[in-house]
Design a protein around this motif. Structure first.
Motif, PDB file in Angstrom:
ATOM      1  N   ILE A   1      -2.560   3.532  -6.106  1.00  0.00           N
ATOM      2  CA  ILE A   1      -1.798   4.495  -5.315  1.00  0.00           C
ATOM      3  C   ILE A   1      -2.747   5.608  -4.877  1.00  0.00           C
ATOM      4  N   VAL A   2      -2.580   6.090  -3.657  1.00  0.00           N
ATOM      5  CA  VAL A   2      -3.351   7.235  -3.183  1.00  0.00           C
ATOM      6  C   VAL A   2      -2.400   8.410  -3.037  1.00  0.00           C
ATOM      7  N   MET A   3      -2.815   9.546  -3.550  1.00  0.00           N
ATOM      8  CA  MET A   3      -1.956  10.733  -3.494  1.00  0.00           C
ATOM      9  C   MET A   3      -2.791  11.928  -3.073  1.00  0.00           C
ATOM     10  N   THR A   4      -2.236  12.713  -2.154  1.00  0.00           N
ATOM     11  CA  THR A   4      -2.864  13.975  -1.800  1.00  0.00           C
ATOM     12  C   THR A   4      -2.300  15.056  -2.703  1.00  0.00           C
ATOM     13  N   VAL A   5      -3.185  15.836  -3.305  1.00  0.00           N
ATOM     14  CA  VAL A   5      -2.728  17.011  -4.041  1.00  0.00           C
ATOM     15  C   VAL A   5      -3.193  18.225  -3.254  1.00  0.00           C
ATOM     16  N   ALA A   6      -2.230  18.957  -2.724  1.00  0.00           N
ATOM     17  CA  ALA A   6      -2.556  20.194  -2.024  1.00  0.00           C
ATOM     18  C   ALA A   6      -2.625  21.271  -3.101  1.00  0.00           C
ATOM     19  N   ASN A   7      -3.829  21.529  -3.577  1.00  0.00           N
ATOM     20  CA  ASN A   7      -3.997  22.335  -4.787  1.00  0.00           C
ATOM     21  C   ASN A   7      -3.316  23.685  -4.747  1.00  0.00           C
ATOM     22  N   ARG A   8      -2.529  23.874  -5.794  1.00  0.00           N
ATOM     23  CA  ARG A   8      -1.774  25.126  -5.927  1.00  0.00           C
ATOM     24  C   ARG A   8      -1.664  25.454  -7.398  1.00  0.00           C
ATOM     25  N   ALA A   9      -1.582  26.745  -7.701  1.00  0.00           N
ATOM     26  CA  ALA A   9      -1.539  27.214  -9.082  1.00  0.00           C
ATOM     27  C   ALA A   9      -0.306  26.701  -9.818  1.00  0.00           C
ATOM     28  N   LEU A  10      -0.439  26.588 -11.114  1.00  0.00           N
ATOM     29  CA  LEU A  10       0.692  26.225 -11.966  1.00  0.00           C
ATOM     30  C   LEU A  10       1.327  27.458 -12.561  1.00  0.00           C
ATOM     31  N   GLY A  11       2.670  27.470 -12.622  1.00  0.00           N
ATOM     32  CA  GLY A  11       3.369  28.575 -13.262  1.00  0.00           C
ATOM     33  C   GLY A  11       3.683  28.246 -14.697  1.00  0.00           C
ATOM     34  N   ALA A  12       4.292  29.081 -15.503  1.00  0.00           N
ATOM     35  CA  ALA A  12       4.687  30.407 -15.064  1.00  0.00           C
ATOM     36  C   ALA A  12       3.483  31.346 -15.113  1.00  0.00           C
ATOM     37  N   PRO A  13       3.423  32.408 -14.390  1.00  0.00           N
ATOM     38  CA  PRO A  13       4.396  32.828 -13.400  1.00  0.00           C
ATOM     39  C   PRO A  13       4.310  31.957 -12.145  1.00  0.00           C
ATOM     40  N   ILE A  14       5.417  31.773 -11.482  1.00  0.00           N
ATOM     41  CA  ILE A  14       5.415  30.943 -10.293  1.00  0.00           C
ATOM     42  C   ILE A  14       4.495  31.564  -9.247  1.00  0.00           C
ATOM     43  N   ASN A  15       3.729  30.695  -8.624  1.00  0.00           N
ATOM     44  CA  ASN A  15       2.727  31.151  -7.661  1.00  0.00           C
ATOM     45  C   ASN A  15       2.527  30.007  -6.675  1.00  0.00           C
TER      46      ASN A  15
ATOM     47  N   ARG B   1       0.889  -1.175   0.000  1.00  0.00           N
ATOM     48  CA  ARG B   1       0.000   0.000   0.000  1.00  0.00           C
ATOM     49  C   ARG B   1       0.924   1.222   0.000  1.00  0.00           C
ATOM     50  N   THR B   2       0.692   2.131  -0.944  1.00  0.00           N
ATOM     51  CA  THR B   2       1.632   3.243  -1.110  1.00  0.00           C
ATOM     52  C   THR B   2       0.924   4.591  -1.119  1.00  0.00           C
ATOM     53  N   TYR B   3       1.700   5.634  -0.818  1.00  0.00           N
ATOM     54  CA  TYR B   3       1.146   6.973  -0.701  1.00  0.00           C
ATOM     55  C   TYR B   3       2.201   8.011  -1.023  1.00  0.00           C
ATOM     56  N   THR B   4       1.761   9.088  -1.618  1.00  0.00           N
ATOM     57  CA  THR B   4       2.608  10.257  -1.747  1.00  0.00           C
ATOM     58  C   THR B   4       1.726  11.501  -1.773  1.00  0.00           C
ATOM     59  N   ALA B   5       2.360  12.660  -1.725  1.00  0.00           N
ATOM     60  CA  ALA B   5       1.625  13.926  -1.748  1.00  0.00           C
ATOM     61  C   ALA B   5       2.417  14.924  -2.568  1.00  0.00           C
ATOM     62  N   THR B   6       1.708  15.795  -3.255  1.00  0.00           N
ATOM     63  CA  THR B   6       2.399  16.817  -4.022  1.00  0.00           C
ATOM     64  C   THR B   6       1.468  17.984  -4.299  1.00  0.00           C
ATOM     65  N   SER B   7       1.955  18.944  -5.079  1.00  0.00           N
ATOM     66  CA  SER B   7       1.192  20.116  -5.509  1.00  0.00           C
ATOM     67  C   SER B   7       1.744  20.599  -6.834  1.00  0.00           C
ATOM     68  N   SER B   8       0.936  21.369  -7.552  1.00  0.00           N
ATOM     69  CA  SER B   8       1.427  22.260  -8.601  1.00  0.00           C
ATOM     70  C   SER B   8       2.545  21.702  -9.492  1.00  0.00           C
ATOM     71  N   GLN B   9       3.684  22.376  -9.476  1.00  0.00           N
ATOM     72  CA  GLN B   9       4.824  22.004 -10.328  1.00  0.00           C
ATOM     73  C   GLN B   9       5.248  20.556 -10.103  1.00  0.00           C
ATOM     74  N   GLY B  10       5.147  20.117  -8.872  1.00  0.00           N
ATOM     75  CA  GLY B  10       5.514  18.744  -8.559  1.00  0.00           C
ATOM     76  C   GLY B  10       4.615  17.746  -9.269  1.00  0.00           C
ATOM     77  N   LEU B  11       3.336  18.059  -9.321  1.00  0.00           N
ATOM     78  CA  LEU B  11       2.389  17.188 -10.005  1.00  0.00           C
ATOM     79  C   LEU B  11       2.707  17.147 -11.504  1.00  0.00           C
ATOM     80  N   LEU B  12       3.058  18.309 -12.050  1.00  0.00           N
ATOM     81  CA  LEU B  12       3.437  18.336 -13.466  1.00  0.00           C
ATOM     82  C   LEU B  12       4.699  17.511 -13.699  1.00  0.00           C
TER      83      LEU B  12
END
Lengths: 171, 322, 404
Positions: C101-115, C74-85
């Motif tokens: 696989i279960v993954m948490t995405v802590a929603n964050r905007a995609l750059g550019a511009p970095i945010n 059983r596996t898990y990871t978490a990421t956001s934004s640029q990491g997800l890309l």
């Protein structure tokens, strides 16, 4: 619902202040929501944190634009802030002009005295609790002791109590 | 051990059974079984068979393989068929070392310490696109034996230059035209030396010209735990422009010229080298390969050959190959 | 156990109760507190057996999960934004290989511009990757849905991404009921993989599939996801029965039954929307809200049924398809095709711009065009468009800084 907005600089424990207030409210059996608003994390940058306290579930997520109380942990930010709130607590020794009720709290001094470090948050919270009763002092103390340990907890609690008692005395 | 000439003798019947090679054992796993779609003379198919069979023998059949995208992956799994006789996973091009790390972690979490993990990839998937994952696996000392089958280019996609392509070699993206025909000098990286710099327990190079040595190195690596790296030179007849029957001979010429040093190392230091038995000038190695033809026709490029010879000389001196 | 803690920590505590055996962790704001929390839980033995691997990139994080999941963990990871890309290739690979696989995405905007602030562009960029996408409204729901996510993923052999608003939820300290470990154990049995890398029964996973079979493989992925439309409500129902509170599911209406206007949204903004709906209802407006809890698979029939009685639908969303318009709006319009309902798409909160109840009130009580951007600085964009050319953000700096 009671909304507090905290202002300060990164490294001064602004976010922690909001969280301590939320923890205290929780201990009083109330609902509370604390969250920060900051840029890329670095010390010295202006930071805002919010805390809502209510007796029912808090659903909204927007920043508090109309706070019932404003807590300013760093007086060097005063010139850039809108101080129109019913209650404004400022960590300073000097005078502050604001439309609503202003409480001056020498929080940094109290912190240095009781804690040995210039972290003004708990003192300001003590004053806030005294001025508004948003939580009980007992709950605030419990929250501080949950977050900090040993001498640090003692120091913070004492700073908070000193500010709290001072506000009550001048009420 | 008696000296083997070519690969005419797979095993030596004069040796006691326990000293014979894996391939001499009729009970060998034959982990890449016949029917795969590799080119005739493919050095990678030969090398991989030796590596995986040895690893399976060393782990008593308890081995899981993670494979990068590339020739080996493509020719071994023409859906719905598979040549693999062991549990085998292909994810994407650049992540084989990380996938292997994940498998090893799962086995560890489940207490299955008897099952070992093999990561495999070509030079492209290892040295270029997989490099970050490889370095991460080394740096964490994850319990994986990673084997790079180096045919010095992206062969699966039509022979393009990689970070392992030697200077002057013709590829589809370093054609033998322009001021500096073929791959330029002054680029490229030595994955084995970089592996060594990570101070992992075991690093070795080998080739398909000395298959017993290759087997022995796999066995040695499997006798240890932690991050281990084996870099195997494998001839690509198609990509190198060589005759299919010359694959082993050309790999031998690579070692005997000094261009491909064969060595072992551990924790940052070279611990053993295989000395050159009969040294040859680099021309002997380069001539049979059409990827170096422009060094010989229309005119003999003694200037470029001298630079290549200098690289061989440097290896010989640096590793003490004579 | 009732606690007051930061959303990230609540998720870490809950994921630990789900007993992942391998966690691949790479830090990125605003998810970092989740993996930090899990790291300490593993180190102190509170989560065991578990291998916590500090990987060298998000691509490696998902790759480690792929290897581990294929080996039966059983596996898990978490990421956001640029990491997800950055892990996108592996994200598609995981669903293609049917790894739960279960993954948490802590929603964050995609750059550019970095945010670094919250919006939904990251999750939306992966909406076609074959992962189930669940959106939560509060930290309590984040806790509850993560437990359901592992059940769902393993039942269907489909990876699941749990989306929670970065900073807004991850960094909010609020009241959460953490499920008891034994209750989670009862709800979530050990992972029993459908296919596994095992020397005792060797299989080949990840072969190339050619034109003769690829269409069927992809169709089956689609069909599998559609099965989630049945599985998600069932699992949510079981969760409610055992833990005593509703969470997750496909869609949830708020005062939408007799509403003339229904506001559709995903994630934490629903809390603010519900407050505004209450205020407008008090003013006599027949308005309600529809929360989309499951975005993929798209619960088309449920959305259609929930909105069919409205005269006007306003989709408020935190991402958009550049050059086209709203993404959720597009999906909603699909659900409503053939029905005579006015749909307005409001793009809001991009890059973390707060969505205030005041702005919402204004928008929900106005005439809205089919597509609009909430609180857009019209003057600034008009000046930029008149001036033209080059990188928008960098050119805009001149105007924002007050220079000519």
């Amino acid at each position: 619902m009671f909304g507090v907005r905290f202002h300060g600089r990164g490294g001064q424990g602004v976010v922690t202040s909001a969280e301590l207030l939320a923890l205290a409210a929780f201990r009083d059996g109330r609902h509370a929501q604390a969250f920060p608003l900051f840029g890329s994390e670095r010390t010295g940058a202006p930071v805002m944190a919010f805390c809502r306290v209510d007796d029912r579930e808090i659903r909204t997520r927007e920043p508090i634009s109309d706070p019932d109380a404003l807590v300013v942990q760093d007086p060097t930010l005063l010139h850039a802030l809108d101080l129109s709130a019913p209650l404004v607590l400022v960590n300073t020794a000097g005078n502050v002009q604001a439309p609503g009720r202003v409480i001056i709290v020498p929080a940094t001094e109290l912190a240095r005295e009781h804690l040995g470090r210039p972290l003004p948050g708990p003192a300001l919270l003590g004053a806030l609790v005294a001025a508004t009763g948003v939580t009980s002092f007992g709950a605030l103390e419990a929250a501080i002791r949950e977050r900090f340990a040993g001498a640090v907890a003692d120091g913070n609690v004492n700073a908070a109590r000193a500010a709290h008692d001072s506000v009550l005395a001048h009420a | 051990m008696p000296y083997q000439v070519g690969s005419f003798a797979v095993g030596n019947r004069l040796l006691p059974p326990e000293e014979r090679t894996t391939q001499a054992d009729p009970r060998r796993a034959n982990a890449i079984t016949s029917g795969h779609r590799a080119c005739r003379g493919c050095g990678e198919a030969l090398g991989a068979r030796y590596v995986v069979d040895s690893a399976l023998r060393a782990s008593e059949g308890r081995l899981i393989a993670a494979n990068a995208t590339g020739c080996l992956e493509v020719f071994s799994t023409p859906y719905p068929e598979s040549a693999w006789q062991l549990p085998w996973l292909h994810s994407v091009f650049g992540n084989a070392p990380a996938v292997a790390t994940g498998i090893a972690a799962a086995l560890k979490a489940k207490g299955r310490t008897d099952v070992r993990v093999l990561g495999q990839g070509g030079d492209g998937g290892t040295v270029d696109i997989g490099f970050a994952c490889l370095s991460g696996m080394f740096e964490r000392n994850d319990d994986v034996l990673y084997v790079c089958y180096d045919n010095e280019g992206y062969m699966n996609t039509g022979v393009q230059r990689s970070g392992a392509t030697p200077p002057a070699a013709r590829t589809a993206t370093t054609e033998a035209v322009g001021d500096e025909p073929g791959n330029v000098f002054g680029q490229g990286k030595s994955a084995p030396l970089i592996a060594l710099a990570h101070e992992i327990p075991y690093v070795a190079t080998a080739t398909i010209a000395d298959l017993h040595d290759l087997e022995a190195k796999v066995e040695r690596a499997m006798g240890m735990h932690g991050a281990r790296y084996l870099h195997v030179l494998v001839t690509c007849p198609l990509g190198w422009g060589a005759e299919a029957h010359d694959s082993v001979r050309i790999a031998r010429l690579a070692t005997q010229s000094g261009l491909f040093p064969v060595f072992e190392g551990s924790r940052g230091d070279v611990t053993a080298v295989t000395k050159i038995r009969r040294r040859v000038p680099v021309e002997d190695y380069l001539r049979p390969q059409r990827r170096f033809r422009h060094l010989f026709e229309p005119e003999l490029r003694t200037d470029v050959l001298a630079r290549i010879q200098a690289r061989a000389d440097r290896n010989i001196e640096r590793f003490g190959l004579l | 156990m009732l606690s007051q803690l930061e959303g990230s920590r609540a998720v870490a505590e809950t994921v630990a109760r789900c007993r992942p055996e391998v966690i691949g962790a790479y830090p990125i704001s605003p998810q970092t507190h989740i993996v930090e929390g899990l790291s300490t839980l593993v180190r102190t033995g509170r989560l065991a057996p578990c291998e916590f691997i500090n990987v060298e990139s998000e691509f490696a994080a998902m790759s480690v999960c792929i290897g581990a999941s294929a080996a039966g963990a059983r596996t898990y990871t978490a990421t956001s934004s640029q990491g997800l890309l950055y892990m996108s290739e592996a994200v598609y690979n995981a669903s293609g290989l049917g790894l739960p696989i279960v993954m948490t995405v802590a929603n964050r905007a995609l750059g550019a511009p970095i945010n670094i602030w919250n919006d939904h562009s990251d999750a939306m960029s992966q909406r076609d990757a074959g992962w189930i996408q669940l959106f939560v409204e509060s930290n309590q729901e984040a806790v509850d849905v993560h437990v359901q996510a592992f059940r769902l993923a393993e039942e269907l052999s489909v990876p699941v991404m749990v989306c929670m608003d970065g900073f807004v939820l991850t960094h909010a300290v609020e009241r959460v009921e953490l499920p008891e470990p034994d209750e989670v154990d009862a709800f979530l049995p050990p992972f029993a993989p459908r296919q596994v890398l095992d020397p005792d029964a060797p299989i080949t996973i990840g072969a190339m599939v050619g034109p003769e079979a690829f269409m069927e493989v992809r169709y089956l992925m689609h069909a599998k996801q559609r099965l989630a439309l049945e599985a998600i409500p069932r699992i949510a129902g079981e969760f409610e029965a055992r833990f005593g509170r509703p969470s997750g599911g496909l869609v949830r209406g708020y005062r939408a039954g007799d509403a003339e206007t229904i506001v559709v949204a995903l994630g934490s903004v629903l809390g603010t929307i519900e407050d505004v709906v209450d205020e407008l209802r008090a003013d006599g407006q027949r308005i309600g809200a529809l929360a989309i809890r499951t975005f993929r698979p798209w619960p088309l029939e449920h959305v259609r049924e929930a909105l069919a009685g409205a005269r006007r639908v306003i989709v408020v969303e935190k991402a958009f398809a550049v050059g086209v318009g709203g993404i959720v709006g597009q999906n909603v319009r699909l659900a409503l095709s053939g029905l005579d309902i006015e749909v307005s798409n409001v793009i809001a909160g991009l890059g973390g711009r707060p969505i205030t109840s005041a702005s919402l009130r204004r928008a929900l009580t106005s005439e809205l065009p089919p597509l609009s951007f909430l609180d857009l600085n019209e003057g600034l964009v008009a000046r930029e468009l008149a001036r033209d050319t080059g990188a928008p953000a960098e050119n805009m700096l001149r105007d924002l800084a007050g220079r000519a």
